[in-house]
Each structure stands twice: as C-alpha cells, then as structure tokens.
Motif scaffolding. Structure first.
Motif, mmCIF file in Angstrom:
data_model
loop_
_atom_site.group_PDB
_atom_site.id
_atom_site.type_symbol
_atom_site.label_atom_id
_atom_site.label_comp_id
_atom_site.label_asym_id
_atom_site.label_seq_id
_atom_site.Cartn_x
_atom_site.Cartn_y
_atom_site.Cartn_z
ATOM 1 N N UNK A 41 0.845 -1.212 0.000
ATOM 2 C CA UNK A 41 0.000 0.000 0.000
ATOM 3 C C UNK A 41 0.875 1.255 0.000
ATOM 4 N N UNK A 43 3.822 1.544 -1.273
ATOM 5 C CA UNK A 43 4.340 1.691 -2.644
ATOM 6 C C UNK A 43 3.293 2.313 -3.558
ATOM 7 N N UNK A 44 2.044 1.909 -3.350
ATOM 8 C CA UNK A 44 0.979 2.473 -4.199
ATOM 9 C C UNK A 44 0.776 3.960 -3.918
ATOM 10 N N UNK A 46 3.136 6.012 -2.855
ATOM 11 C CA UNK A 46 4.295 6.679 -3.465
ATOM 12 C C UNK A 46 4.102 6.801 -4.982
ATOM 13 N N UNK A 47 3.630 5.727 -5.611
ATOM 14 C CA UNK A 47 3.439 5.754 -7.068
ATOM 15 C C UNK A 47 2.413 6.828 -7.455
ATOM 16 N N UNK A 50 4.119 10.264 -7.074
ATOM 17 C CA UNK A 50 5.086 10.553 -8.138
ATOM 18 C C UNK A 50 4.363 10.969 -9.415
ATOM 19 N N UNK A 56 10.289 12.102 -9.122
ATOM 20 C CA UNK A 56 10.778 10.760 -8.853
ATOM 21 C C UNK A 56 11.489 10.772 -7.507
ATOM 22 N N UNK A 59 14.992 6.222 -3.713
ATOM 23 C CA UNK A 59 14.692 4.927 -3.078
ATOM 24 C C UNK A 59 14.742 4.993 -1.557
ATOM 25 N N UNK A 63 11.417 3.524 0.265
ATOM 26 C CA UNK A 63 11.400 2.297 1.059
ATOM 27 C C UNK A 63 11.583 2.531 2.555
ATOM 28 N N UNK A 64 11.871 3.795 2.935
ATOM 29 C CA UNK A 64 12.075 4.052 4.374
ATOM 30 C C UNK A 64 11.058 5.043 4.913
ATOM 31 N N UNK B 269 -2.119 -7.525 -7.123
ATOM 32 C CA UNK B 269 -1.826 -6.251 -6.457
ATOM 33 C C UNK B 269 -0.340 -6.157 -6.081
ATOM 34 N N UNK B 273 2.176 -3.397 -7.639
ATOM 35 C CA UNK B 273 2.771 -2.391 -6.747
ATOM 36 C C UNK B 273 4.279 -2.323 -6.944
ATOM 37 N N UNK B 277 9.640 -0.230 -8.915
ATOM 38 C CA UNK B 277 10.203 0.016 -7.587
ATOM 39 C C UNK B 277 11.097 -1.157 -7.159
#
Lengths: 85, 290
Positions: A41, A43-44, A46-47, A50, A56, A59, A63-64, B269, B273, B277
C-alpha cells in the motif's frame, strides 16, 4: 519548506488508498502504523504521488518513508528544485 | 493456489516443474476467468494505450514474431508454451512449424485440441516434460521463445546453452521475464513475504534475477545480443485488465476454490505495486549469428 497543498494532497491519497476516515490521518502519524497498511500500500501511495507531482522520489524515501510530513517534505523539495533555474 | 501441499525444492534440487505445475496444470477454466480469449498469460502490448486485452495480446504476438525476424514458414520452438496462444498464432498467422514445450499435461491436451480446432494440427507439436528432458532436434530452429518461463528453471545458464545448440546458425531467441530492478533490490526483497507469496505460494517455484544476469548468461552461451525492451508499463496495464476480469468473475472463481478470487487479486496487487520500484519486465533478443 513544505509547500501548501502538498500535504493535503498526500493525505487524500493515503485516505483513498487505505480507505480511512480523515480523522485517522495526521501529518506526524507514521504511515506504517495506520490500520490496513502494508508495504504494498505504501508503494501504491508513493506511485500515486510521483504521478500527481511528476517527481521521482529517491529509493531511500520510497522504502524508508515513515510520516506524511516527511513525504511532503521530500516531494516539496523536488518540486522546488524544478522551479529553481 | 498451490493447494497440493507439495514441498518446494531448494534451488538446484531437481527440476521445478512438479511444483510449478501446481499453478499451471490447473483447470484451464480458472484461467479463462481472467485472461483474454487467446489465454495468453503474459503481458500484452498497448501502443495506442486504449487497446482491449485481446487486441493487446494479438499485437504483442506480432511484436514477438517481428523480434524473431519471422517471414513465414520457419521452424520455431516455444519453451513454456502455456495454453498455446503463441504456438497457435505463429502456426496460423505465419505458417510456422511450431514445437511447444510444457511440463503440464493439461496444457498439452488443451493446445492439441485448440490447434485441431484452428486447422493447424499439422503444424503444431507439443512435447510434455521439462525442456532439459524432452527430445528436440539440434540446430533446427530459426526462432525460439521463452515468454515468462525461464523464471521457473533452476539452471538458467544451462538452459541458454541448450537453446544455442537447438538453433540454426542464424537463429534468434526472444526471452521475456520479470526481473529485479538490480542486484541490490534482489538481496533486499527476495525473502520478503510479498515476494514469497507470488513466487512460492502462487507459482510453486520461481526465481527473479536482475536482467544483467540474463545478459551474462546469453553472452556465456555464445549469443550475440540484439536488443532489450522495457515492457514494465505493458505488464502493469495487462494486470489491471486481468484484475478487472477476475473481479467480474468472482463468483465463478470462488466456486472453483473458496477465496480464489481474493488470492488472485492479492497476487496481482503485489505484482503491480512493485513494477519500477522492485521489479521490471524486460524482453531480450539474442542471435546465434556471429
């Protein structure tokens, strides 16, 4: 310096991705502590960010990431850099 | 989806096709509930951006044929041929003599019936078993494809060595695969629960590498590399459309196995995701020519 509007936009994205009421989301809340959150979630979120701000993220941020404030700071910095010749 | 309770072998411990079959050797009806009518279980191609799934898969198969330089009538080998979308397409549209290899008996039966229905039974041969175990003619093929299949092979370098020996001196290979973005991402994410859910729980056994590993394996096997294409966005769109289909067919999926729809959606999903990445979808084209 966090730009106005960016934090609100992030809150909206978090809210719709996690299906949470607005009252649950605070700028200083650690995203990883929110109900229903998992790395997928985040990651979604963040996407979506962006895409929305055409940036952009590094990383290290992706990821942190911990709080909305922190995300907003990272996005603001990139948007600011783009405006500075 | 891996419901047979088979033990997953450690890498190098025999062939993986027993456990991989727990996913691919299921009733084709399950896959008909989310794939396009051609049953192609890999990304389509969306040059216009608004293609429906069937059109995108059709365009993708023409793309693969172009990458292989097919003019018509060549002998082609499709390793890990799924339900035969590409095998039947190349036989029908390009008049190719196509051999498909699959370890899944159900897929083989399905493709043979399909080829007969399409009037190309004489141009299609299906070998059931592992690529390293089935008998194939040396130096005979003008084109070879590994469309999302090499991920299930323990010995990837050896697989490309065998591919080289089966090709004619001017033959081409098209290999597409999900890869980690780079070696550091692989180290960090390989053992995460989400990765395990997709690679082990869903597929039985699969292993993602960074694309640089595949480049090296091609070089080591003696190939000339001709091209690399990024298909990540194409796969993202494909999986979005698979998810839509699965949601639409929730009842039918859950009738096959309770909760199947949710598990499929979770796998979709997680996959979607990670694109860009943690993972990328790449196609590599290599040639045996000097």
């Amino acid at each position: 310096m966090i730009q106005p509007g960016i934090e609100d936009a992030i809150k909206k994205i978090v809210q719709s991705t996690l299906n949470l009421p607005e009252s649950e989301i605070d700028s200083s809340t650690n995203l990883r502590d929110l109900p229903g959150v998992e790395s997928i979630k985040i990651l979604r979120i963040v996407a979506s960010l962006e895409k929305k701000f055409d940036v952009r993220l590094d990383d290290q941020v992706v990821f942190r990431v911990s709080t909305i404030e922190e995300l907003a700071g990272a996005v603001s910095k990139l948007v600011e850099e783009r405006r500075t010749p | 989806m891996n419901t047979t309770g088979q033990k997953t072998p450690r890498p190098g411990e025999g062939w993986s096709h027993g456990v991989t079959n727990t996913h691919y050797d299921q009733d084709p009806r399950l896959f008909q509930l989310f794939l396009d009518p051609s049953m192609k279980y890999s990304p389509g191609l969306f040059p216009e951006g608004n293609e429906d799934l069937e059109t995108a898969q059709h365009k993708k198969m023409h793309f693969i044929a172009r990458q292989l330089g097919l003019k018509g009538g060549e002998r082609v080998l499709d390793v890990g041929c799924g339900w035969g979308s590409l095998v039947c397409f190349l036989a029908r549209e390009y008049g190719c003599e196509v051999v498909g290899v699959t370890p899944a008996p159900r897929q083989a039966d399905y493709i043979r019936a399909r080829a007969a229905r399409l009037g190309v039974a004489g141009k299609v041969r299906i070998e059931v078993g592992h690529f390293h175990e089935v008998s194939l003619p040396t130096g005979a093929f003008q084109g070879m494809t590994f469309v999302g299949s090499i991920t299930h092979f323990h010995d990837k370098p050896g697989t490309l060595v065998r591919a080289w020996s089966l090709l004619k001196p001017t033959g081409n290979v098209y290999l597409s695969e999900t890869c980690f973005c780079n070696a550091a991402k692989r180290r960090e994410f390989e053992s995460r629960p989400g990765t395990k859910f997709v690679l082990q729980d869903t597929f039985g056994w699969a292993e993602l590498l960074p694309v640089s590993d595949y480049v090296r394996y091609f070089e080591d096997a003696g190939f000339s590399l001709r091209g690399l294409v990024d298909l990540t966005e194409e796969y993202f769109r494909t999986i979005e459309l698979w998810s839509e289909n699965a949601r639409r067919n929730r009842q039918a999926l859950d009738a096959i196995e309770p909760d199947l729809c949710e598990r499929l959606l979770k796998y979709f999903e997680i996959s979607n995701a990670g694109w860009g990445y943690t993972s990328k979808q790449y196609a590599l084209v290599a040639s045996k020519r000097r």
